[in-house]
Design an enzyme around this catalytic site. Structure first.
Site, PDB file in Angstrom:
ATOM      1  N   ASP A 185       0.811  -1.220   0.000  1.00  0.00           N
ATOM      2  CA  ASP A 185       0.000   0.000   0.000  1.00  0.00           C
ATOM      3  C   ASP A 185       0.834   1.255   0.000  1.00  0.00           C
ATOM      4  O   ASP A 185       0.523   2.233  -0.669  1.00  0.00           O
ATOM      5  CB  ASP A 185      -0.848   0.063   1.276  1.00  0.00           C
ATOM      6  N   ALA A 186       1.891   1.226   0.825  1.00  0.00           N
ATOM      7  CA  ALA A 186       2.704   2.428   1.005  1.00  0.00           C
ATOM      8  C   ALA A 186       3.259   2.866  -0.348  1.00  0.00           C
ATOM      9  O   ALA A 186       3.313   4.060  -0.652  1.00  0.00           O
ATOM     10  CB  ALA A 186       3.837   2.150   1.983  1.00  0.00           C
ATOM     11  N   ASP A 216       0.426   4.272  -2.560  1.00  0.00           N
ATOM     12  CA  ASP A 216       0.108   5.634  -2.117  1.00  0.00           C
ATOM     13  C   ASP A 216       1.141   6.628  -2.624  1.00  0.00           C
ATOM     14  O   ASP A 216       0.802   7.750  -2.993  1.00  0.00           O
ATOM     15  CB  ASP A 216       0.051   5.706  -0.588  1.00  0.00           C
ATOM     16  N   LEU A 238     -11.937   8.189   4.119  1.00  0.00           N
ATOM     17  CA  LEU A 238     -11.365   8.711   5.356  1.00  0.00           C
ATOM     18  C   LEU A 238     -10.049   9.405   5.044  1.00  0.00           C
ATOM     19  O   LEU A 238      -9.230   8.851   4.317  1.00  0.00           O
ATOM     20  CB  LEU A 238     -11.028   7.536   6.274  1.00  0.00           C
ATOM     21  N   GLU A 249     -11.441   3.872  17.546  1.00  0.00           N
ATOM     22  CA  GLU A 249     -11.454   2.425  17.307  1.00  0.00           C
ATOM     23  C   GLU A 249     -10.308   2.051  16.385  1.00  0.00           C
ATOM     24  O   GLU A 249      -9.767   2.911  15.691  1.00  0.00           O
ATOM     25  CB  GLU A 249     -12.784   1.990  16.691  1.00  0.00           C
ATOM     26  N   LYS A 258      -8.374   0.773  13.149  1.00  0.00           N
ATOM     27  CA  LYS A 258      -8.706   0.784  11.718  1.00  0.00           C
ATOM     28  C   LYS A 258      -8.378  -0.599  11.173  1.00  0.00           C
ATOM     29  O   LYS A 258      -7.231  -0.971  11.008  1.00  0.00           O
ATOM     30  CB  LYS A 258      -7.910   1.854  10.981  1.00  0.00           C
ATOM     31  N   ASP A 317      -7.919  -3.697   8.767  1.00  0.00           N
ATOM     32  CA  ASP A 317      -7.350  -3.782   7.425  1.00  0.00           C
ATOM     33  C   ASP A 317      -8.102  -4.882   6.673  1.00  0.00           C
ATOM     34  O   ASP A 317      -7.659  -6.010   6.578  1.00  0.00           O
ATOM     35  CB  ASP A 317      -5.860  -4.123   7.549  1.00  0.00           C
ATOM     36  N   ARG A 375     -17.924  -1.505  -0.968  1.00  0.00           N
ATOM     37  CA  ARG A 375     -17.893  -0.056  -1.005  1.00  0.00           C
ATOM     38  C   ARG A 375     -17.654   0.446  -2.429  1.00  0.00           C
ATOM     39  O   ARG A 375     -18.189   1.471  -2.833  1.00  0.00           O
ATOM     40  CB  ARG A 375     -16.772   0.449  -0.095  1.00  0.00           C
ATOM     41  N   TYR A 414     -19.055  -0.290  11.852  1.00  0.00           N
ATOM     42  CA  TYR A 414     -18.529   0.948  12.437  1.00  0.00           C
ATOM     43  C   TYR A 414     -19.307   2.204  12.102  1.00  0.00           C
ATOM     44  O   TYR A 414     -18.920   3.289  12.524  1.00  0.00           O
ATOM     45  CB  TYR A 414     -17.046   1.136  12.092  1.00  0.00           C
ATOM     46  N   LYS A 420      -2.613   6.614  11.012  1.00  0.00           N
ATOM     47  CA  LYS A 420      -1.993   5.381  10.546  1.00  0.00           C
ATOM     48  C   LYS A 420      -0.753   5.000  11.360  1.00  0.00           C
ATOM     49  O   LYS A 420      -0.023   5.872  11.845  1.00  0.00           O
ATOM     50  CB  LYS A 420      -1.592   5.523   9.065  1.00  0.00           C
ATOM     51  N   CYS A 455      28.627 -26.577   2.957  1.00  0.00           N
ATOM     52  CA  CYS A 455      28.375 -25.589   4.006  1.00  0.00           C
ATOM     53  C   CYS A 455      29.272 -24.361   3.804  1.00  0.00           C
ATOM     54  O   CYS A 455      30.489 -24.511   3.651  1.00  0.00           O
ATOM     55  CB  CYS A 455      28.655 -26.222   5.365  1.00  0.00           C
ATOM     56  N   CYS A 507      31.903 -24.514   6.979  1.00  0.00           N
ATOM     57  CA  CYS A 507      32.900 -25.557   7.233  1.00  0.00           C
ATOM     58  C   CYS A 507      33.154 -26.444   6.024  1.00  0.00           C
ATOM     59  O   CYS A 507      33.968 -27.363   6.100  1.00  0.00           O
ATOM     60  CB  CYS A 507      32.484 -26.409   8.430  1.00  0.00           C
ATOM     61  N   CYS A 521      23.708 -28.695   7.339  1.00  0.00           N
ATOM     62  CA  CYS A 521      25.134 -28.964   7.227  1.00  0.00           C
ATOM     63  C   CYS A 521      25.412 -30.235   8.011  1.00  0.00           C
ATOM     64  O   CYS A 521      24.940 -30.400   9.138  1.00  0.00           O
ATOM     65  CB  CYS A 521      25.913 -27.793   7.826  1.00  0.00           C
ATOM     66  N   CYS A 571      31.569 -28.035  12.580  1.00  0.00           N
ATOM     67  CA  CYS A 571      31.216 -26.786  11.891  1.00  0.00           C
ATOM     68  C   CYS A 571      31.206 -25.654  12.910  1.00  0.00           C
ATOM     69  O   CYS A 571      30.451 -25.672  13.875  1.00  0.00           O
ATOM     70  CB  CYS A 571      29.845 -26.925  11.246  1.00  0.00           C
TER      71      CYS A 571
HETATM   72  O1  D41 Z   1     -11.856  -0.017  10.456  1.00  0.00           O
HETATM   73  C1  D41 Z   1     -11.965   0.627   9.421  1.00  0.00           C
HETATM   74  N1  D41 Z   1     -11.313   0.260   8.348  1.00  0.00           N
HETATM   75  C2  D41 Z   1     -12.829   1.834   9.384  1.00  0.00           C
HETATM   76  C3  D41 Z   1     -13.113   2.431   8.172  1.00  0.00           C
HETATM   77  C4  D41 Z   1     -13.396   2.382  10.551  1.00  0.00           C
HETATM   78  N2  D41 Z   1     -13.155   1.833  11.769  1.00  0.00           N
HETATM   79  N3  D41 Z   1     -14.182   3.462  10.486  1.00  0.00           N
HETATM   80  C5  D41 Z   1     -14.459   4.053   9.293  1.00  0.00           C
HETATM   81  N4  D41 Z   1     -15.280   5.136   9.267  1.00  0.00           N
HETATM   82  C6  D41 Z   1     -15.570   5.718   8.130  1.00  0.00           C
HETATM   83  C7  D41 Z   1     -16.462   6.924   8.158  1.00  0.00           C
HETATM   84  C8  D41 Z   1     -15.979   7.908   9.172  1.00  0.00           C
HETATM   85  C9  D41 Z   1     -16.522   7.585   6.827  1.00  0.00           C
HETATM   86  C10 D41 Z   1     -17.836   6.466   8.544  1.00  0.00           C
HETATM   87  C11 D41 Z   1     -13.929   3.544   8.075  1.00  0.00           C
HETATM   88  C12 D41 Z   1     -14.289   4.207   6.888  1.00  0.00           C
HETATM   89  N5  D41 Z   1     -15.122   5.300   6.943  1.00  0.00           N
HETATM   90  C13 D41 Z   1     -13.850   3.801   5.566  1.00  0.00           C
HETATM   91  N6  D41 Z   1     -13.526   2.601   5.175  1.00  0.00           N
HETATM   92  C14 D41 Z   1     -13.177   2.637   3.887  1.00  0.00           C
HETATM   93  C15 D41 Z   1     -13.295   3.893   3.440  1.00  0.00           C
HETATM   94  C16 D41 Z   1     -13.730   4.636   4.491  1.00  0.00           C
END
Ligand code: D41
Length: 675
Positions: free
Chosen positions: A35-36, A39, A85, A119, A121, A123, A142, A231, A320, A414, A417, A432, A438
């Site tokens: 992902d990194a 992004d 988000l 809470e 996030k 994955d 989504r 959520y 993050k 090896c 040795c 080995c 050794c």
């Molecule tokens: O746990 C998550 N991945 C997570 C995603 C979460 N705990 N809360 C989320 N809350 C929102 C809003 C604030 C827009 C209701 C989300 C996401 N959105 C989200 N997941 C993917 C895109 C946005």
């Protein structure tokens, strides 16, 4: 000033690359880069397009965020868009977010009492569930937030998604949103099975969740260990919900939807930061992958006041954690030789910052793994470092493979040795054959011998051991006990004081326990737990030395393989000599009575795992208690475990037990079982 030809070319190549990865991600479910990195590509493109707006085209990947709907699943239009988000990575950025919120809401004094619902996030993959009169009518991914795909057939196979809400008072139309995820244990088990069957494995749990949801055949989805936490809510008609986000989530929970047990209400930016830190510490112990935490302004009235920018709410943000996967190149592949002679391929990497540290080596586990992943010198690879585990090479980015790469083969000899390297039929590990001839094995064996859980000789470090082995001063562990102040003080970089301390530590280590001594010998497959079991069962060394394989398998936790390893070790004359020499040098312990095990006790046939701090009893004492009553105690939880005995601060084992539906006992319930 217009863009140069070079910039135009860069923009084109970024677009091509992003399109390629979008296709792999959304259509093939076969991601190639972390992902990194994705992004970074996206941000670079966005930056260039911002600088040169005249170059923005309608088909640029920046103009459509999210999934290309597949041709096979029905598309669904979300009646209320599913927002995205915003992310922050650093504390400073979070403070700015809070500052903006506080200003817009006209809070004073830093808004230390502003309430956020916090809470983890997760994955996984975001989905929407639509309930009509409490009955699940439709589930959708989504997608790009505006349209997703109809995955009702698959959602119905996920146990934690209720087909019908429980209780009453829910709105006639209720859309809930949440994350579908694959817990780590399930992910590992799934991949292991897929690998054995020669099928495609998943790169990570998120990919596994997203891929599983988009199956055409729900039978396939049903086989995947998926879970879901909700959520937020979307469309609500003919009904009322509370005015605080946290209360809404409580209410959803009461209606039978699953919510994350880690969620909390915190106040102010300091509350957010403390939560971030606490979850960060707990991250590895959670049963599922998370990539940060989310804070949401708890009051719905305030949320309405704050509103949205573009597609993201102004009242929520994702904070993050440092990425656990990054890209780098393989500079070389070397083979390391361990204590037991295992020859392990290790990738030397261009140093890369991942999981919070700079990594320049990553394990490739064994030669089969290396070949399965087809890692070659010169390749660009994904490295992963999660928690305290050894960094590993996850996969190769084949699209970035240079024309000239070098394949890697298991060396015949090896690297330390020069003895032959052998691989037993059906074994992944190559070894080995040099044994203690050794020097690598000798060094590693000695490092193990002095380690904290073995003889615990502080001050005899890896470097010193390697030197002594290199000089053949250390032929076997008993030579350690011959070291004197004079000899040590003569060595480079060893002062008189440290020489003295080391000799004291060596001397003190002589008073040990039978279990430490057995563990220190480094017999293959005899870890701490097995050594402890052997010591408790037999009580003395002579009893172990004379035990047959049949005697040995009576020891809790010892099976035929381990019994054979022990016999093999003790059948070697030179091992017996070392054991004798160590005792001649003064290594000693107190014998205990052999254990009386109930042949037909209340716990016969039951397997236990112990975790956490038990009230008024050490774990070893609890173990002895269980064993006396006929039960077995092992170190890790599997489907075969009968009970987890859990005390205070039980961590990942508790999560795993819940995952595998293993019954959890506290000490009182164990004692009740014995009656
Ligand atoms: O746990 C998550 N991945 C997570 C995603 C979460 N705990 N809360 C989320 N809350 C929102 C809003 C604030 C827009 C209701 C989300 C996401 N959105 C989200 N997941 C993917 C895109 C946005």
């Amino acid at each position: 000033m217009g863009a140069s030809a070079k910039t135009q070319k860069r923009i084109e190549s970024l677009r091509d690359e992003i399109r390629y990865h979008n296709h792999r991600y959304h259509t093939l479910d076969d991601i190639e880069i972390p992902d990194a990195e994705y992004d970074r590509l996206m941000r670079e493109l966005q930056g260039l397009e911002k600088e040169f707006p005249e170059l923005v085209t309608a088909d640029s990947p920046t103009q459509r965020v999210g999934a290309e709907p597949s041709e096979t699943l029905q598309t669904v239009r979300h009646q209320l868009p599913m927002l995205s988000l915003d992310n922050v990575f650093a504390e400073e950025e979070l403070r700015e977010f809070h500052q903006r919120v506080a200003e817009k809401l006209e809070f004073e004094d830093g808004a230390a009492d502003l309430r956020y619902a916090a809470e983890p996030k997760l994955d996984g993959a975001a989905i929407s569930l639509l309930y009509e009169d409490g009955v699940l009518l439709r589930a959708a991914t989504r997608g790009d937030g505006a349209t997703g795909e109809d995955i009702t057939h698959n959602a119905r196979t996920i146990d934690s998604i209720p087909l019908r809400l429980i209780g009453n008072g829910y709105p006639k139309t209720l859309e809930v949103r949440g994350e579908v995820f694959m817990p780590r244990a399930g992910f590992e088990a799934y991949n292991k099975k897929a690998r054995a069957a020669g099928e495609k494995t998943f790169v990570n749990p998120r990919n596994a969740a997203a891929g599983s949801l988009r199956q055409l055949d729900p039978k396939l989805t049903a086989e995947r260990p998926l879970d879901m936490y909700v959520y937020s809510v979307g469309l609500v008609e003919h009904g009322e919900l509370p005015e605080q986000h946290s209360e809404i989530i409580e209410q959803l929970q009461a209606w039978g939807l699953k919510t994350c047990p880690e969620r909390r209400v915190v106040t102010g930016v300091e509350g957010c930061l403390a939560y971030y830190e606490a979850i960060g510490k707990k991250r590895d112990a959670l049963a599922y992958d998370i990539d940060g935490v989310v804070y949401k302004v708890d009051s719905l009235a305030m949320q309405r006041e704050l509103g949205f920018v573009a597609r993201a709410p102004r009242w929520a943000v994702a904070h993050k954690f440092p990425a656990q996967e990054e890209l780098t190149t393989v500079v070389d592949v070397e083979f390391q030789v361990g204590r037991t002679g295992a020859v392990t391929p290790v990738a030397r990497l261009d140093p890369v910052f991942v999981g919070g540290v700079t990594v320049s080596n990553a394990t490739l586990h064994n030669i089969d793994e290396l070949h399965r992943k087809d890692v070659r010198v010169g390749d660009t690879v994904i490295v992963r470092r999660a928690g305290d585990v050894i960094p590993e090479v996850v996969s190769v980015v084949t699209s970035r493979r240079p024309t000239k790469t070098t394949r890697v083969q298991l060396p015949e000899r090896c690297p330390v040795c020069d003895s032959h390297v052998m691989r037993e039929q059906g074994e992944a590990v190559a070894r080995c054959t040099g044994g203690l001839f050794c020097k690598a094995q000798r060094s590693e064996a000695l490092k193990h011998f002095v380690s904290r859980k073995a003889m615990d000789i502080e001050g005899l470090g890896a470097k010193l051991i390697e030197q002594f082995v290199e000089e053949d001063r250390f032929q076997n562990p008993s030579n350690i006990f011959e070291l004197t102040n004079e000899e040590l003080a003569k060595r480079e970089r060893m002062g008189e004081k440290s020489a003295e301390n080391l000799v004291k530590a060596i001397d003190a280590s002589k008073a040990t326990s039978l279990s430490r001594f057995l563990y220190a010998l480094g017999i293959r497959e005899v870890g701490e737990a097995t050594a402890q079991n052997l010591a408790t069962y037999f009580g003395s060394l002579p009893a172990i030395l004379t035990a047959t394989a049949e005697d040995l398998v009576k020891v809790p936790d010892v099976g035929p393989v381990v019994a054979k390893r022990i016999r093999d070790f003790l059948n070697e004359g030179h091992n017996l000599e070392v054991i004798q020499q160590l005792q001649d040098h003064g290594v000693h312990w107190a014998d205990t009575d052999p254990m009386q095990i109930a042949e037909d006790g209340p716990l016969t046939g039951k397997t236990f795992v112990i975790t956490g701090t038990l009230p008024g009893m050490t774990r070893d004492e609890a173990k002895a208690l269980i064993q006396r009553e006929g039960g077995k105690v092992t170190g890790s939880i599997s489907k075969k475990t009968s009970y987890l005995l859990a005390g205070e601060k039980a961590g990942s084992k508790l999560a795993k037990a819940q995952q595998l539906a293993v019954e959890v006992l506290d000490l009182n319930s164990l004692i009740a079982l014995l009656k």
